[in-house]
Design an enzyme around this catalytic site. Structure first.
Site, PDB file in Angstrom:
ATOM      1  N   LYS A 222      23.415 -13.135 -13.106  1.00  0.00           N
ATOM      2  CA  LYS A 222      24.125 -13.452 -11.864  1.00  0.00           C
ATOM      3  C   LYS A 222      23.164 -14.146 -10.906  1.00  0.00           C
ATOM      4  CE  LYS A 222      26.245 -11.161  -7.825  1.00  0.00           C
ATOM      5  NZ  LYS A 222      26.822  -9.915  -7.260  1.00  0.00           N
TER       6      LYS A 222
ATOM      7  N   ASP B 286      24.752 -13.383  -0.783  1.00  0.00           N
ATOM      8  CA  ASP B 286      26.093 -12.812  -0.832  1.00  0.00           C
ATOM      9  C   ASP B 286      26.466 -12.218   0.513  1.00  0.00           C
ATOM     10  OD1 ASP B 286      28.506 -11.673  -1.459  1.00  0.00           O
ATOM     11  OD2 ASP B 286      27.664 -10.058  -2.705  1.00  0.00           O
TER      12      ASP B 286
ATOM     13  N   LYS C 207      30.702  -8.762   4.568  1.00  0.00           N
ATOM     14  CA  LYS C 207      29.999  -7.482   4.525  1.00  0.00           C
ATOM     15  C   LYS C 207      29.608  -7.063   5.936  1.00  0.00           C
ATOM     16  CE  LYS C 207      27.628  -8.032   0.044  1.00  0.00           C
ATOM     17  NZ  LYS C 207      28.192  -6.869  -0.626  1.00  0.00           N
TER      18      LYS C 207
ATOM     19  N   ASP D  79      20.585 -11.381  -4.399  1.00  0.00           N
ATOM     20  CA  ASP D  79      21.739 -11.196  -5.288  1.00  0.00           C
ATOM     21  C   ASP D  79      21.688 -12.143  -6.504  1.00  0.00           C
ATOM     22  OD1 ASP D  79      23.956  -9.605  -5.762  1.00  0.00           O
ATOM     23  OD2 ASP D  79      25.359 -10.950  -4.736  1.00  0.00           O
TER      24      ASP D  79
ATOM     25  N   ASP E 251      34.296 -10.393  -1.928  1.00  0.00           N
ATOM     26  CA  ASP E 251      32.965  -9.800  -2.098  1.00  0.00           C
ATOM     27  C   ASP E 251      32.722  -9.343  -3.539  1.00  0.00           C
ATOM     28  OD1 ASP E 251      30.461  -8.982  -1.381  1.00  0.00           O
ATOM     29  OD2 ASP E 251      31.101  -7.152  -0.361  1.00  0.00           O
TER      30      ASP E 251
ATOM     31  N   GLU F  43      32.370 -11.072  -6.104  1.00  0.00           N
ATOM     32  CA  GLU F  43      32.188 -12.440  -6.596  1.00  0.00           C
ATOM     33  C   GLU F  43      31.377 -12.510  -7.889  1.00  0.00           C
ATOM     34  OE1 GLU F  43      30.227 -11.043  -4.502  1.00  0.00           O
ATOM     35  OE2 GLU F  43      28.256 -11.604  -5.256  1.00  0.00           O
TER      36      GLU F  43
ATOM     37  N   ARG G 215      31.353 -10.684 -10.663  1.00  0.00           N
ATOM     38  CA  ARG G 215      32.124 -10.582 -11.915  1.00  0.00           C
ATOM     39  C   ARG G 215      32.900 -11.879 -12.195  1.00  0.00           C
ATOM     40  NH1 ARG G 215      35.125  -5.421  -9.639  1.00  0.00           N
ATOM     41  NH2 ARG G 215      33.175  -5.374  -8.496  1.00  0.00           N
TER      42      ARG G 215
HETATM   43  N1  BES Z   1      26.120  -8.063  -4.621  1.00  0.00           N
HETATM   44  C1  BES Z   1      27.022  -7.009  -4.373  1.00  0.00           C
HETATM   45  C2  BES Z   1      26.581  -5.674  -4.954  1.00  0.00           C
HETATM   46  C3  BES Z   1      25.342  -5.066  -4.383  1.00  0.00           C
HETATM   47  C4  BES Z   1      25.416  -4.042  -3.459  1.00  0.00           C
HETATM   48  C5  BES Z   1      24.110  -5.475  -4.815  1.00  0.00           C
HETATM   49  C6  BES Z   1      24.269  -3.466  -2.980  1.00  0.00           C
HETATM   50  C7  BES Z   1      22.957  -4.901  -4.324  1.00  0.00           C
HETATM   51  C8  BES Z   1      23.030  -3.891  -3.398  1.00  0.00           C
HETATM   52  C9  BES Z   1      28.375  -7.342  -5.011  1.00  0.00           C
HETATM   53  O1  BES Z   1      28.712  -8.679  -5.026  1.00  0.00           O
HETATM   54  C10 BES Z   1      29.402  -6.658  -4.175  1.00  0.00           C
HETATM   55  O2  BES Z   1      29.583  -7.027  -3.066  1.00  0.00           O
HETATM   56  N2  BES Z   1      30.041  -5.651  -4.748  1.00  0.00           N
HETATM   57  C11 BES Z   1      31.051  -4.926  -4.082  1.00  0.00           C
HETATM   58  C12 BES Z   1      32.241  -4.914  -4.993  1.00  0.00           C
HETATM   59  C13 BES Z   1      33.497  -4.397  -4.364  1.00  0.00           C
HETATM   60  C14 BES Z   1      34.008  -5.353  -3.333  1.00  0.00           C
HETATM   61  C15 BES Z   1      34.516  -4.225  -5.474  1.00  0.00           C
HETATM   62  C16 BES Z   1      30.556  -3.516  -3.817  1.00  0.00           C
HETATM   63  O3  BES Z   1      29.904  -2.935  -4.682  1.00  0.00           O
HETATM   64  O4  BES Z   1      30.787  -3.018  -2.720  1.00  0.00           O
HETATM   65 ZN    ZN Z   2      27.125  -9.977  -5.022  1.00  0.00          ZN
HETATM   66 MN    MN Z   3      29.611  -9.333  -3.236  1.00  0.00          MN
END
Ligand code: BES
Ligand code: ZN
Ligand code: MN
Length: 517
Positions: A279, A284, A291, A302, A361, A363, A365
């Protein structure tokens, strides 16, 4: 404008291995590092000789109650004797029976930091005690990796600490147990773990998708990889709708990076062909599903999965692993904007399958769906993907263990074993149809969010839909890619470079088992 630290000599100690059959001391050594186990004091071989030169100073000090040789405990002794080194640094390894790669990396790191604090430039190290135990070679690799990585420093200010840190490490040993190989492996592992840290630590206004591609090209050039970078036009032509969708909100254009090591080798020799997907979200923000501000700065990292893939490919080439390895890195910035993708939008991925965006968010996947589907043209024997994918994995496993989810137990077992031999552990989470059900779409094939419950698994369940039958493992490194406290002596605050050591070990195991079988 920011500027990243570019000089590799500043981030890693240069290791000069002088393996001597008969270790001798000249008395001119500035400092000699002596690792010791907790419990009954054993000074053997070179360490015993050293102690004689120090007129039993090591033995008498190591027996004091203040030095117990607990993991990472250090004591710096000074001598003014004709044939003794000026200093001896004792470093504790903890109990012999409890030895783990992580404890050894910690001990190595602690010794290294202590030397840097003391202003030493050159050090000698006695390692025979470490090699004595079961799995001594693996533990020594961890010790050395920890030692080298503790000197890692990232800074974007002009006033760099040029003069700081160790310059040279001389390893003294009376053993020969393929020491040169161990040193080479630890050194390359540390070098590329440092390189991955640099990429993750670089701010997002500096490391854009285009700059990621520049770095990939440079790594390819230096290490003999084939690198191909697809720009926006080509990505459009390929109809990678997910990558394009996420890139819509950003002023900086996406890139799709491919790296290839030993192209065609698998066809010629029948060696395993491995595909690594990472990834590469250079920042992000969450997009329209913005966020909260807390820790959002960490989202410059990220692209940690992409960094692992780039650095593992380069390291595998440097180490001449007899494998064919392909790296795929979709790079994009996730931003809110008038042209950004919205919740409710439906995108058509590279595979033709459609996904409804519930949260912009989620993104990672999406872009991985494009990349995983794209990987099938290489017909790899195994696919690994690396992604800072979900906050849920931090809740489930904390910050020192990554989650692995996949469709092939044999490969997962190998990866878990590789994790246990390094200090980069992984823990398997389950995946079955009930999770796949959860990502089925209402108006489209799939949706990109299926509730908070089992968040790490539902994310993987969506990825699985784009993999097919090829053996595949997904690593969620959202908990392990970053150190918030910098408490491990070999992991300062910021990027950890998690995944490089683990994956190199996995590839090493894969290559050697192939040779046997
Ligand atoms: N990049 C984030 C995940 C992340 C969180 C990485 C904390 C490092 C530290 C990912 O893109 C994300 O935002 N995931 C969301 C998914 C949700 C919206 C289904 C999450 O985990 O909150
Ligand atoms: Zn992310
Ligand atoms: Mn995200």
């Amino acid at each position: 404008m920011t500027q990243a630290s570019g000089d590799p000599n500043h981030r890693i100690v240069m290791l000069k291995n002088i393996t001597r059959a008969q270790v001798r001391f000249t008395g001119s050594e500035e400092v000699v590092v002596v690792p010791l186990f907790e419990g009954k004091l054993e000074l053997k071989g070179a360490a015993k000789k050293l102690d004689v030169l120090c007129r039993s100073g090591i033995r008498s000090y190591a027996k004091t109650a203040s030095f117990t040789a607990g993991v990472g405990q250090t004591s710096l002794l000074a001598f003014q004797l004709p044939k003794a080194p000026n200093h001896v640094l004792l470093v504790g390894l903890g109990k012999k029976t409890l030895a783990t790669p992580q404890r050894f990396a910690k001990a190595g790191g602690a010794a290294s930091r202590q030397l840097a604090t003391g202003g030493f430039r050159v050090c000698h190290m006695l390692i025979d005690g470490v090699l004595e135990v079961d799995a001594g070679q693996d533990l020594l690799r961890s010790f050395l990796k920890g030692f080298m990585l503790a000197q890692y420093l990232f800074s974007v200010t002009q006033k760099r600490t040029e003069k700081r840190g160790l310059r040279k490490l001389v390893i003294l040993s009376e053993e020969d147990k393929s020491l040169a190989r161990i040193i080479r492996l630890s050194r390359v592992t540390a070098e590329f773990t440092g390189a991955a840290r640099d990429l993750v630590n670089r701010p997002a206004n500096d490391l854009t998708p285009a700059r990621m591609a520049d770095e990939a090209r440079a790594l390819a050039e230096r290490n003999g990889l084939i690198c191909r970078v697809l720009g926006r036009r080509e990505i459009e032509k390929l109809k990678m709708g997910a990558l394009l969708g996420i890139s819509g909100g950003s002023r900086t254009e996406p890139r799709f990076i491919t790296l290839h090591y030993n192209k065609g080798l698998s066809g010629k020799t029948g060696c395993p062909k491995v595909c690594l997907v990472g990834k590469g979200v250079t920042f992000d923000s969450g997009g329209i599903s913005l966020k909260p501000w807390q820790n959002m700065n960490e989202m410059k990292g990220d692209m940690a999965g992409g960094a692992v893939v780039m650095c593992v490919l380069a390291a595998a080439a440097r180490l001449k692993f007899p494998l064919e390895v392909i790296g795929l890195i979709p790079c994009v910035e996730n931003m809110p904007d008038g042209s950004a993708i919205r919740p409710g939008d439906v995108i058509t991925t590279y595979s033709g399958k459609t996904i409804e965006i519930i949260s912009t968010d989620a993104e990672g996947r999406l872009i991985l769906a494009d990349a995983l589907a794209y990987s099938s043209q290489y017909e790899p024997d195994v696919i690994l993907d690396f992604a800072t994918l979900t906050g849920s994995v931090v809740v489930a496993l904390g910050t020192r263990i990554a989650a692995v989810i996949g469709n092939n137990q044999g490969q997962i077992d190998r990866l878990v074993a590789a994790g246990d031999l390094t200090d980069e552990r992984v823990w398997q989470l389950p995946l079955d149809e009930s999770f796949s059900e959860m990502v089925k779409g209402d108006i489209s094939d799939y949706k990109n969010f299926a509730g908070r419950e089992g968040g790490t698994i539902t994310a993987a369940a969506l990825l699985a839909e784009f993999v097919g039958k090829t053996p595949w493992m997904h690593l969620d490194i959202a908990g392990t890619f970053w150190s918030q406290d910098g408490k491990m002596p070999y992991q300062p605050k910021g990027a950890t470079g998690y995944g490089v050591d683990l994956t190199l070990r996995f590839l090493e195991m894969l290559a050697s088992e192939q040779a046997v079988g």
